[in-house]
Design a protein around this motif. Structure first.
Motif, PDB file in Angstrom:
ATOM      1  N   SER A   1       0.838  -1.204   0.000  1.00 36.19           N
ATOM      2  CA  SER A   1       0.000   0.000   0.000  1.00 36.19           C
ATOM      3  C   SER A   1       0.866   1.244   0.000  1.00 36.19           C
ATOM      4  O   SER A   1       2.038   1.207   0.396  1.00 36.19           O
ATOM      5  N   THR A   2       0.280   2.344  -0.440  1.00 33.28           N
ATOM      6  CA  THR A   2       0.987   3.617  -0.444  1.00 33.28           C
ATOM      7  C   THR A   2       0.086   4.700   0.137  1.00 33.28           C
ATOM      8  O   THR A   2      -1.146   4.574   0.123  1.00 33.28           O
ATOM      9  N   LEU A   3       0.709   5.754   0.653  1.00 32.39           N
ATOM     10  CA  LEU A   3      -0.041   6.878   1.211  1.00 32.39           C
ATOM     11  C   LEU A   3      -0.395   7.833   0.089  1.00 32.39           C
ATOM     12  O   LEU A   3       0.473   8.312  -0.639  1.00 32.39           O
ATOM     13  N   LEU A   4      -1.678   8.119  -0.046  1.00 28.83           N
ATOM     14  CA  LEU A   4      -2.158   9.014  -1.098  1.00 28.83           C
ATOM     15  C   LEU A   4      -3.076  10.030  -0.445  1.00 28.83           C
ATOM     16  O   LEU A   4      -4.197   9.714  -0.065  1.00 28.83           O
ATOM     17  N   SER A   5      -2.554  11.250  -0.292  1.00 27.52           N
ATOM     18  CA  SER A   5      -3.263  12.280   0.473  1.00 27.52           C
ATOM     19  C   SER A   5      -3.528  11.733   1.868  1.00 27.52           C
ATOM     20  O   SER A   5      -2.621  11.272   2.521  1.00 27.52           O
ATOM     21  N   GLY A   6      -4.770  11.745   2.314  1.00 30.37           N
ATOM     22  CA  GLY A   6      -5.067  11.266   3.662  1.00 30.37           C
ATOM     23  C   GLY A   6      -5.536   9.836   3.702  1.00 30.37           C
ATOM     24  O   GLY A   6      -6.084   9.387   4.717  1.00 30.37           O
TER      25      GLY A   6
ATOM     26  N   VAL B   1      -4.791   5.492   2.428  1.00 32.47           N
ATOM     27  CA  VAL B   1      -3.872   4.495   1.877  1.00 32.47           C
ATOM     28  C   VAL B   1      -4.550   3.862   0.672  1.00 32.47           C
ATOM     29  O   VAL B   1      -5.754   3.584   0.689  1.00 32.47           O
ATOM     30  N   LEU B   2      -3.770   3.653  -0.365  1.00 28.77           N
ATOM     31  CA  LEU B   2      -4.235   3.002  -1.587  1.00 28.77           C
ATOM     32  C   LEU B   2      -3.542   1.657  -1.677  1.00 28.77           C
ATOM     33  O   LEU B   2      -2.312   1.582  -1.640  1.00 28.77           O
ATOM     34  N   HIS B   3      -4.316   0.578  -1.782  1.00 27.40           N
ATOM     35  CA  HIS B   3      -3.746  -0.766  -1.895  1.00 27.40           C
ATOM     36  C   HIS B   3      -3.335  -1.018  -3.351  1.00 27.40           C
ATOM     37  O   HIS B   3      -4.181  -1.020  -4.249  1.00 27.40           O
ATOM     38  N   LEU B   4      -2.042  -1.220  -3.565  1.00 24.70           N
ATOM     39  CA  LEU B   4      -1.514  -1.401  -4.906  1.00 24.70           C
ATOM     40  C   LEU B   4      -1.502  -2.861  -5.341  1.00 24.70           C
ATOM     41  O   LEU B   4      -1.661  -3.160  -6.525  1.00 24.70           O
ATOM     42  N   GLU B   5      -1.286  -3.753  -4.394  1.00 25.70           N
ATOM     43  CA  GLU B   5      -1.137  -5.175  -4.734  1.00 25.70           C
ATOM     44  C   GLU B   5      -1.653  -5.998  -3.569  1.00 25.70           C
ATOM     45  O   GLU B   5      -1.575  -5.588  -2.402  1.00 25.70           O
ATOM     46  N   ARG B   6      -2.191  -7.167  -3.873  1.00 26.52           N
ATOM     47  CA  ARG B   6      -2.669  -8.071  -2.824  1.00 26.52           C
ATOM     48  C   ARG B   6      -2.355  -9.497  -3.211  1.00 26.52           C
ATOM     49  O   ARG B   6      -2.611  -9.913  -4.348  1.00 26.52           O
ATOM     50  N   ILE B   7      -1.808 -10.250  -2.270  1.00 28.84           N
ATOM     51  CA  ILE B   7      -1.561 -11.682  -2.447  1.00 28.84           C
ATOM     52  C   ILE B   7      -2.393 -12.407  -1.396  1.00 28.84           C
ATOM     53  O   ILE B   7      -2.146 -12.272  -0.197  1.00 28.84           O
ATOM     54  N   GLY B   8      -3.367 -13.178  -1.843  1.00 30.59           N
ATOM     55  CA  GLY B   8      -4.285 -13.857  -0.928  1.00 30.59           C
ATOM     56  C   GLY B   8      -5.722 -13.507  -1.285  1.00 30.59           C
ATOM     57  O   GLY B   8      -5.999 -12.421  -1.796  1.00 30.59           O
ATOM     58  N   ASP B   9      -6.626 -14.416  -0.995  1.00 31.14           N
ATOM     59  CA  ASP B   9      -8.019 -14.247  -1.402  1.00 31.14           C
ATOM     60  C   ASP B   9      -8.930 -13.748  -0.292  1.00 31.14           C
ATOM     61  O   ASP B   9     -10.106 -13.480  -0.526  1.00 31.14           O
ATOM     62  N   TRP B  10      -8.406 -13.641   0.925  1.00 28.30           N
ATOM     63  CA  TRP B  10      -9.270 -13.238   2.034  1.00 28.30           C
ATOM     64  C   TRP B  10      -8.971 -11.794   2.407  1.00 28.30           C
ATOM     65  O   TRP B  10      -7.805 -11.386   2.401  1.00 28.30           O
TER      66      TRP B  10
END
Length: 271
Positions: A114-119, A121-130
Motif C-alpha cells: 500500500s501507499t499513502l495518497l493524500s489522507g 492508503v491506496l492498496h496497490l497489490e494483494r496476495i491472498g483471497d481473504w
C-alpha cells in the motif's frame, strides 16, 4: 441546434484546459531524443505557434520543469525528480512480489502493498483471497490512513509536519481511531514496536492487520507492507515480526543493496 453551429461539448476553445494540456504535452514530447532545443525547433516540432510555445516554455521554466540555457531549452530537474519517483515505485513493486508471495506462503495470511495518497492508503497489490468481500481491501481500494494499519505504519515514519491532510470519518467499530490525539498515542506505540502498526478490528470488524513501513524514516517512498486475517486467529506478535523483516528485505532489494535475507518466521495460527 442550428446547422453549422458547433457544440461546446464537441469543440474546445483555444484557451480551454484540455487544449492547453495537449499543447504542453506536445511541447514536452519533442525533448524525447533531443537533450537541447531552440525555441524555433520546439515550436516547429510541437506544431505550435512560436508565441504559444514561448509562453508555455516561460511558465515551465518558472516551475522548474524546463531549464533555459542561452537560446536553448532542456528538461529541468523537476521532471527528473518526478521520473525518478516513478522508476523507484516500479522498482519497489517488482522487488515486492517475490517477498509478498513468500510471506503469504509462510503465514497463510493476506499480504498487501500500500501507499499513502493524500489522507488515505491506496492498496496497490494483494496476495491472498481473504477477505472475499470488502472493496476497500482489494487492489485499488482505499482506506483512511488513520484507520488502517498500513496508514499508521507510514505516518509513524513521518514528522507530524509532513503528514497529509488527514480525515477522521466515523470508524467502522468502537476500536477505531477517532481523533488526532488518539492517532498520536497509537503512533507512539508503533514506534515502540519497532515500526510495526497493529489494527485489531479498528478498520473493519472481524479483521486484524499488522503493517510495517518500507524504507527509512522521513523518506519519500511512503509505502507499507501489511498482513491481514481473521481477528480471532492472527498471532499479532509473530505476524508483526514477519512483516517487519519482509519490509526490510524489500527495501534492500529495491535499493539494489546486498543483504542476506532474514528468515521470515513461520506462523502458527490459532484455531
Amino acid at each position: 441546434m442550428r446547422p453549422g453551429r458547433r457544440s461546446m461539448t464537441t469543440a474546445q476553445s483555444p484557451g480551454s484546459p484540455i487544449t492547453m494540456i495537449d499543447r504542453v504535452a506536445s511541447l514536452l514530447q519533442v525533448f524525447d531524443g533531443h537533450p537541447r532545443l531552440t525555441l524555433a525547433q520546439i515550436a516547429r516540432q510541437a506544431d505550435l505557434p512560436r508565441s504559444s510555445a514561448h509562453r508555455i516554455l516561460q511558465r515551465l521554466v518558472e516551475l522548474g520543469w524546463v531549464e533555459r540555457q542561452g537560446y536553448q531549452y532542456r528538461l529541468g530537474l523537476r521532471m527528473f525528480e518526478l521520473g525518478s519517483k516513478v522508476v523507484q515505485r516500479e522498482r519497489l513493486h517488482q522487488a515486492c512480489l517475490p517477498f509478498m508471495y513468500a510471506l503469504h506462503r509462510s503465514t497463510g495470511l493476506t499480504v498487501h502493498l500500500s501507499t499513502l495518497l493524500s489522507g488515505e492508503v491506496l492498496h496497490l497489490e494483494r496476495i491472498g483471497d481473504w477477505p472475499e468481500r470488502g472493496e476497500t481491501w482489494r487492489p485499488g481500494g482505499r482506506q483512511p490512513a488513520a484507520h488502517s494499519a498500513a496508514g499508521r505504519a507510514i505516518l509513524a515514519h513521518l514528522t507530524e509536519a509532513d503528514w497529509p491532510d488527514l480525515t477522521f470519518p466515523p470508524p467502522a467499530t468502537v476500536y477505531g481511531v477517532r481523533t488526532r490525539t488518539q492517532l498520536r498515542r497509537d503512533l507512539e506505540r508503533v514506534r515502540d514496536r519497532g515500526g510495526v502498526a497493529v489494527d485489531v478490528q479498528g478498520c473493519t470488524a472481524g479483521i486484524t492487520a499488522v503493517a510495517a513501513s518500507i524504507g527509512p524514516s522521513g523518506g519519500s517512498l511512503r509505502a507499507a507492507l501489511s498482513l491481514c486475517g481473521p481477528a480471532e486467529t492472527v498471532p499479532v506478535q509473530e505476524a508483526g515480526d514477519a512483516v517487519r523483516i519482509a519490509a526490510m528485505d524489500i527495501w534492500y532489494a529495491a535499493s539494489g543493496l546486498t543483504r542476506r535475507p532474514a528468515r521470515v518466521p513461520a506462523i502458527t495460527r490459532a484455531c
